[in-house]
Structure formats: structure tokens, C-alpha cells
Design a protein around this motif. Structure first.
Motif, PDB file in Angstrom:
ATOM      1  N   ILE A 137      72.022  -5.650 -30.470  1.00  0.00           N
ATOM      2  CA  ILE A 137      70.655  -5.385 -30.921  1.00  0.00           C
ATOM      3  C   ILE A 137      69.720  -5.351 -29.717  1.00  0.00           C
ATOM      4  O   ILE A 137      68.878  -4.459 -29.594  1.00  0.00           O
ATOM      5  CB  ILE A 137      70.188  -6.440 -31.945  1.00  0.00           C
ATOM      6  CG1 ILE A 137      70.954  -6.270 -33.251  1.00  0.00           C
ATOM      7  CG2 ILE A 137      68.677  -6.338 -32.191  1.00  0.00           C
ATOM      8  CD1 ILE A 137      70.726  -7.389 -34.253  1.00  0.00           C
ATOM      9  N   GLN A 138      69.867  -6.316 -28.800  1.00  0.00           N
ATOM     10  CA  GLN A 138      69.009  -6.358 -27.618  1.00  0.00           C
ATOM     11  C   GLN A 138      69.187  -5.099 -26.776  1.00  0.00           C
ATOM     12  O   GLN A 138      68.206  -4.513 -26.309  1.00  0.00           O
ATOM     13  CB  GLN A 138      69.308  -7.606 -26.771  1.00  0.00           C
ATOM     14  CG  GLN A 138      68.371  -7.757 -25.586  1.00  0.00           C
ATOM     15  CD  GLN A 138      66.942  -8.005 -26.019  1.00  0.00           C
ATOM     16  OE1 GLN A 138      66.677  -8.941 -26.734  1.00  0.00           O
ATOM     17  NE2 GLN A 138      66.014  -7.158 -25.582  1.00  0.00           N
ATOM     18  N   GLU A 139      70.427  -4.653 -26.604  1.00  0.00           N
ATOM     19  CA  GLU A 139      70.679  -3.431 -25.834  1.00  0.00           C
ATOM     20  C   GLU A 139      70.019  -2.222 -26.504  1.00  0.00           C
ATOM     21  O   GLU A 139      69.449  -1.368 -25.822  1.00  0.00           O
ATOM     22  CB  GLU A 139      72.181  -3.194 -25.696  1.00  0.00           C
ATOM     23  CG  GLU A 139      72.857  -4.175 -24.755  1.00  0.00           C
ATOM     24  CD  GLU A 139      74.380  -4.043 -24.770  1.00  0.00           C
ATOM     25  OE1 GLU A 139      74.906  -3.012 -25.259  1.00  0.00           O
ATOM     26  OE2 GLU A 139      75.032  -4.991 -24.300  1.00  0.00           O
ATOM     27  N   SER A 140      70.071  -2.171 -27.830  1.00  0.00           N
ATOM     28  CA  SER A 140      69.456  -1.067 -28.560  1.00  0.00           C
ATOM     29  C   SER A 140      67.943  -1.075 -28.392  1.00  0.00           C
ATOM     30  O   SER A 140      67.319  -0.035 -28.147  1.00  0.00           O
ATOM     31  CB  SER A 140      69.827  -1.170 -30.046  1.00  0.00           C
ATOM     32  OG  SER A 140      69.192  -0.174 -30.792  1.00  0.00           O
ATOM     33  N   VAL A 141      67.333  -2.260 -28.504  1.00  0.00           N
ATOM     34  CA  VAL A 141      65.883  -2.385 -28.330  1.00  0.00           C
ATOM     35  C   VAL A 141      65.490  -2.005 -26.908  1.00  0.00           C
ATOM     36  O   VAL A 141      64.513  -1.276 -26.698  1.00  0.00           O
ATOM     37  CB  VAL A 141      65.422  -3.823 -28.671  1.00  0.00           C
ATOM     38  CG1 VAL A 141      63.985  -4.061 -28.247  1.00  0.00           C
ATOM     39  CG2 VAL A 141      65.594  -4.090 -30.157  1.00  0.00           C
ATOM     40  N   SER A 156      84.673 -11.732 -39.008  1.00  0.00           N
ATOM     41  CA  SER A 156      86.025 -11.403 -39.472  1.00  0.00           C
ATOM     42  C   SER A 156      86.419  -9.974 -39.110  1.00  0.00           C
ATOM     43  O   SER A 156      87.579  -9.604 -39.242  1.00  0.00           O
ATOM     44  CB  SER A 156      86.103 -11.578 -40.989  1.00  0.00           C
ATOM     45  OG  SER A 156      85.358 -10.559 -41.635  1.00  0.00           O
ATOM     46  N   GLY A 157      85.439  -9.181 -38.676  1.00  0.00           N
ATOM     47  CA  GLY A 157      85.718  -7.785 -38.369  1.00  0.00           C
ATOM     48  C   GLY A 157      85.619  -6.885 -39.590  1.00  0.00           C
ATOM     49  O   GLY A 157      85.842  -5.682 -39.489  1.00  0.00           O
ATOM     50  N   GLN A 158      85.279  -7.445 -40.764  1.00  0.00           N
ATOM     51  CA  GLN A 158      85.148  -6.645 -41.977  1.00  0.00           C
ATOM     52  C   GLN A 158      83.969  -5.684 -41.887  1.00  0.00           C
ATOM     53  O   GLN A 158      83.949  -4.663 -42.555  1.00  0.00           O
ATOM     54  CB  GLN A 158      84.940  -7.539 -43.198  1.00  0.00           C
ATOM     55  CG  GLN A 158      86.145  -8.309 -43.616  1.00  0.00           C
ATOM     56  CD  GLN A 158      85.823  -9.200 -44.801  1.00  0.00           C
ATOM     57  OE1 GLN A 158      84.842  -9.933 -44.789  1.00  0.00           O
ATOM     58  NE2 GLN A 158      86.666  -9.145 -45.806  1.00  0.00           N
ATOM     59  N   LEU A 159      82.978  -6.033 -41.074  1.00  0.00           N
ATOM     60  CA  LEU A 159      81.773  -5.229 -40.939  1.00  0.00           C
ATOM     61  C   LEU A 159      81.607  -4.870 -39.466  1.00  0.00           C
ATOM     62  O   LEU A 159      81.410  -5.739 -38.634  1.00  0.00           O
ATOM     63  CB  LEU A 159      80.555  -6.012 -41.436  1.00  0.00           C
ATOM     64  CG  LEU A 159      79.227  -5.296 -41.447  1.00  0.00           C
ATOM     65  CD1 LEU A 159      79.283  -4.069 -42.359  1.00  0.00           C
ATOM     66  CD2 LEU A 159      78.131  -6.240 -41.950  1.00  0.00           C
ATOM     67  N   SER A 160      81.721  -3.604 -39.180  1.00  0.00           N
ATOM     68  CA  SER A 160      81.579  -3.126 -37.807  1.00  0.00           C
ATOM     69  C   SER A 160      80.118  -3.160 -37.389  1.00  0.00           C
ATOM     70  O   SER A 160      79.221  -2.874 -38.185  1.00  0.00           O
ATOM     71  CB  SER A 160      82.100  -1.699 -37.711  1.00  0.00           C
ATOM     72  OG  SER A 160      81.694  -1.097 -36.504  1.00  0.00           O
ATOM     73  N   LEU A 161      79.873  -3.484 -36.140  1.00  0.00           N
ATOM     74  CA  LEU A 161      78.513  -3.468 -35.630  1.00  0.00           C
ATOM     75  C   LEU A 161      77.941  -2.060 -35.663  1.00  0.00           C
ATOM     76  O   LEU A 161      76.725  -1.875 -35.736  1.00  0.00           O
ATOM     77  CB  LEU A 161      78.462  -4.037 -34.212  1.00  0.00           C
ATOM     78  CG  LEU A 161      78.942  -5.485 -34.062  1.00  0.00           C
ATOM     79  CD1 LEU A 161      78.744  -5.959 -32.631  1.00  0.00           C
ATOM     80  CD2 LEU A 161      78.252  -6.410 -35.033  1.00  0.00           C
ATOM     81  N   GLU A 162      78.800  -1.063 -35.657  1.00  0.00           N
ATOM     82  CA  GLU A 162      78.339   0.319 -35.740  1.00  0.00           C
ATOM     83  C   GLU A 162      77.718   0.624 -37.101  1.00  0.00           C
ATOM     84  O   GLU A 162      76.952   1.569 -37.228  1.00  0.00           O
ATOM     85  CB  GLU A 162      79.469   1.284 -35.410  1.00  0.00           C
ATOM     86  CG  GLU A 162      79.845   1.205 -33.935  1.00  0.00           C
ATOM     87  CD  GLU A 162      80.885   2.234 -33.523  1.00  0.00           C
ATOM     88  OE1 GLU A 162      81.370   2.988 -34.386  1.00  0.00           O
ATOM     89  OE2 GLU A 162      81.194   2.269 -32.327  1.00  0.00           O
ATOM     90  N   ALA A 163      78.005  -0.201 -38.114  1.00  0.00           N
ATOM     91  CA  ALA A 163      77.383  -0.024 -39.433  1.00  0.00           C
ATOM     92  C   ALA A 163      75.873  -0.223 -39.348  1.00  0.00           C
ATOM     93  O   ALA A 163      75.135   0.242 -40.211  1.00  0.00           O
ATOM     94  CB  ALA A 163      77.986  -1.018 -40.437  1.00  0.00           C
ATOM     95  N   GLY A 194      74.153   0.915 -36.764  1.00  0.00           N
ATOM     96  CA  GLY A 194      73.669   1.912 -35.824  1.00  0.00           C
ATOM     97  C   GLY A 194      73.770   1.441 -34.380  1.00  0.00           C
ATOM     98  O   GLY A 194      73.112   1.985 -33.499  1.00  0.00           O
ATOM     99  N   LEU A 195      74.585   0.432 -34.149  1.00  0.00           N
ATOM    100  CA  LEU A 195      74.745  -0.123 -32.804  1.00  0.00           C
ATOM    101  C   LEU A 195      75.975   0.520 -32.179  1.00  0.00           C
ATOM    102  O   LEU A 195      77.063  -0.033 -32.170  1.00  0.00           O
ATOM    103  CB  LEU A 195      74.881  -1.652 -32.874  1.00  0.00           C
ATOM    104  CG  LEU A 195      73.703  -2.355 -33.545  1.00  0.00           C
ATOM    105  CD1 LEU A 195      74.017  -3.817 -33.779  1.00  0.00           C
ATOM    106  CD2 LEU A 195      72.444  -2.202 -32.715  1.00  0.00           C
ATOM    107  N   ARG A 196      75.786   1.716 -31.669  1.00  0.00           N
ATOM    108  CA  ARG A 196      76.905   2.488 -31.115  1.00  0.00           C
ATOM    109  C   ARG A 196      77.473   1.812 -29.874  1.00  0.00           C
ATOM    110  O   ARG A 196      76.744   1.292 -29.049  1.00  0.00           O
ATOM    111  CB  ARG A 196      76.441   3.889 -30.759  1.00  0.00           C
ATOM    112  CG  ARG A 196      76.088   4.685 -31.981  1.00  0.00           C
ATOM    113  CD  ARG A 196      75.851   6.139 -31.622  1.00  0.00           C
ATOM    114  NE  ARG A 196      75.244   6.797 -32.756  1.00  0.00           N
ATOM    115  CZ  ARG A 196      74.004   7.265 -32.762  1.00  0.00           C
ATOM    116  NH1 ARG A 196      73.257   7.198 -31.692  1.00  0.00           N
ATOM    117  NH2 ARG A 196      73.529   7.838 -33.841  1.00  0.00           N
ATOM    118  N   GLY A 197      78.770   1.858 -29.784  1.00  0.00           N
ATOM    119  CA  GLY A 197      79.433   1.299 -28.615  1.00  0.00           C
ATOM    120  C   GLY A 197      79.483  -0.210 -28.610  1.00  0.00           C
ATOM    121  O   GLY A 197      79.932  -0.807 -27.646  1.00  0.00           O
TER     122      GLY A 197
END
Length: 114
Positions: A94-98, A69-76, A78-81
Motif C-alpha cells: 500500500i505504501q509503495e502504491s501511495v 493464508s494466501g487465499q487473498l492475493s494482494l493484487e486483488a 490493485g497492488l500490482r507486483g
């Protein structure tokens, strides 16, 4: 990705107990999970019970709905960008961060030194 039914599987579909059970057989995964759990939930038996619980299934559904829904940003997380609001976008971020952490580790990078 934009909202709709073509955004891939739900978090509950990805984190099904039967898919996660083999991870609970590895000492590395158990150790990584244990540091985030209360002591009474750290055994493989307790982890399996938790993964199969209706309460966890409901919470995963709520998390997926908040992401989509967009209520929770993926940046919450720690997934910047991170872009998008689908579970697939969340998993890709998550895969990109790992991958980035693994690359930094392989290069001998010390995240404490900038």
C-alpha cells in the motif's frame, strides 16, 4: 516474507481505534472516507463507533487471515507486483502504491494519458 509469527502486527493491531481517531479530526480524511460510506455513517461520531465495533474487528481479523493464508492475493487490491502474505507485506505494498501515485502527481503525470 514467509508465514509465521514474525510477520509483523495484525491488521487489527494496526487499525486500532485509538490510532485512527486523530485522522477523523482532519477534514481531508473525513472527506476521503465519506465517499465510501453510506450517508448515515459519515459523521465523525459514526466513524468512531464503526472503528470501535466488534463487527469491524472481526472483519479485519478475517481479512488478515485471508492475506496471511494466501487465499487473498494482494493484487486483488490493485497492488500490482506485491509479494508476500504477511500484513507487513500488505502494508508495504500500500505504501509503495501511495508513493508511486504521489510521485506521478508531483511529476504532473496524468494517469488518463498513456
Amino acid at each position: 516474507a514467509c508465514g509465521g509469527g514474525d510477520d509483523g502486527p495484525s491488521i487489527g493491531e494496526v487499525l486500532r481505534p485509538e490510532l485512527l481517531a486523530p485522522l477523523l479530526e482532519t477534514p481531508q480524511a473525513l472527506a476521503a472516507l465519506a465517499e465510501h460510506l453510506p450517508e448515515e455513517h459519515r459523521s465523525p461520531h459514526e466513524l468512531r463507533a464503526t472503528l470501535s465495533s466488534q463487527a469491524l474487528r472481526q472483519q479485519l481479523g478475517s481479512l488478515g487471515a485471508a492475506i496471511q493464508s494466501g487465499q487473498l492475493s494482494l493484487e486483488a487490491f490493485g497492488l500490482r507486483g506485491a509479494r508476500g502474505t504477511s500484513v507487513a507485506d500488505f502494508l508495504a505494498a500500500i505504501q509503495e502504491s501511495v508513493d508511486a501515485e504521489a510521485k506521478d502527481g508531483a511529476a504532473g503525470g496524468d494517469p488518463m494519458q498513456s
